[in-house]
Enzyme design. Sequence first.
Site, short mmCIF file in Angstrom:
data_model
loop_
_atom_site.label_atom_id
_atom_site.label_comp_id
_atom_site.label_asym_id
_atom_site.label_seq_id
_atom_site.Cartn_x
_atom_site.Cartn_y
_atom_site.Cartn_z
N HIS A 1 -3.15 -4.63 1.31
CA HIS A 1 -2.18 -5.29 2.90
C HIS A 1 -2.25 -6.63 2.90
O HIS A 1 -3.16 -7.43 3.25
CB HIS A 1 -2.97 -4.17 4.48
CG HIS A 1 -2.94 -3.04 3.92
ND1 HIS A 1 -2.03 -2.15 4.59
CD2 HIS A 1 -3.87 -2.36 3.71
CE1 HIS A 1 -2.56 -1.13 4.82
NE2 HIS A 1 -3.46 -0.80 3.53
N GLU B 1 -0.85 -8.17 4.99
CA GLU B 1 -0.25 -8.75 6.14
C GLU B 1 -1.72 -8.82 7.25
O GLU B 1 -1.69 -8.44 8.60
CB GLU B 1 0.71 -7.02 7.29
CG GLU B 1 -0.03 -5.18 6.96
CD GLU B 1 0.71 -5.19 5.66
OE1 GLU B 1 0.43 -6.27 4.83
OE2 GLU B 1 -0.07 -3.80 5.27
N CYS C 1 1.02 -1.14 -0.41
CA CYS C 1 -0.08 0.13 0.25
C CYS C 1 0.98 1.30 0.32
O CYS C 1 1.63 1.59 -0.86
CB CYS C 1 -0.92 -0.11 1.16
SG CYS C 1 -2.79 1.58 1.12
N1 GLN Z 1 -3.60 6.64 0.96
C1 GLN Z 1 -2.31 6.19 1.13
C2 GLN Z 1 -1.17 6.91 0.97
O1 GLN Z 1 -1.67 7.67 0.31
C3 GLN Z 1 -1.76 4.41 1.32
C4 GLN Z 1 -3.09 3.61 2.15
C5 GLN Z 1 -2.05 3.04 3.01
O2 GLN Z 1 -1.41 2.58 3.46
N2 GLN Z 1 -2.72 2.46 3.72
O3 GLN Z 1 0.45 6.68 1.35
#
Ligand code: GLN
Length: 206
Positions: free
Chosen positions: A184, A186, A87
């Site tokens: 994610h 995890e 992410c």
């Molecule tokens: N929207 C977040 C970002 O741009 C990422 C979100 C996440 O890691 N769950 O950093």
Amino acid sequence: MNQIQIGILAIQGDIEENLTATNLALDELEIKGRVIPVKYVNEIAGIDGLILPGGESTVIGTLAKLSGATQLIKDRVSNGMPLMGTCAGMIMLAKRAYDRVVGEIRQQMFNVLDITVERNAFGRQNDSFEAELDIPLIGSESFKGVFIRSPIVTEIKNGVDVIATINNKIVAIKQGNVIGTSFHPELANDTRFHKYFTQLVIDYTK
Ligand code: GLN
């Protein structure tokens, strides 16, 4: 062989969840190793693989740059150390990023993959969702993708493999020793990604 050491970048985000998932992966693989939160250059210098948790990429990028971690991570990854970003962690891997709503943003990233990412591509926190993904790289059974303000990959250059898509949008990629996921792993109660990554780390230390 010395015990492998996997670092979890411990600046911001879901650090604990990655520590837990990686420890579980080591147990399931019956590998003796250490999983440690890392933040400073002396810590990052001693690990065999690094996971970048999800969280807020602007915060992670700014603080990593200040501590000197950014340059060391780039150097170590270009010398073959495995790196997995989930992410916000995947955003950190990219050379280019823009936000779906605010457009191009100047944010600090590690720039290790020649990809462009669109941040918050599925909308805001309320638009978080889960979806079953088909990811042959890690096995034939589907994988539960947990998407929380997730990015997508909108552009890839030569050498980057797409490993998962949803509605024709790229949500996981791999290039050599580097893996990135929009979702994610995890948080999926499924250690297959962390086990796959651990295997890359083992191969790297051989
Ligand atoms: N929207 C977040 C970002 O741009 C990422 C979100 C996440 O890691 N769950 O950093």
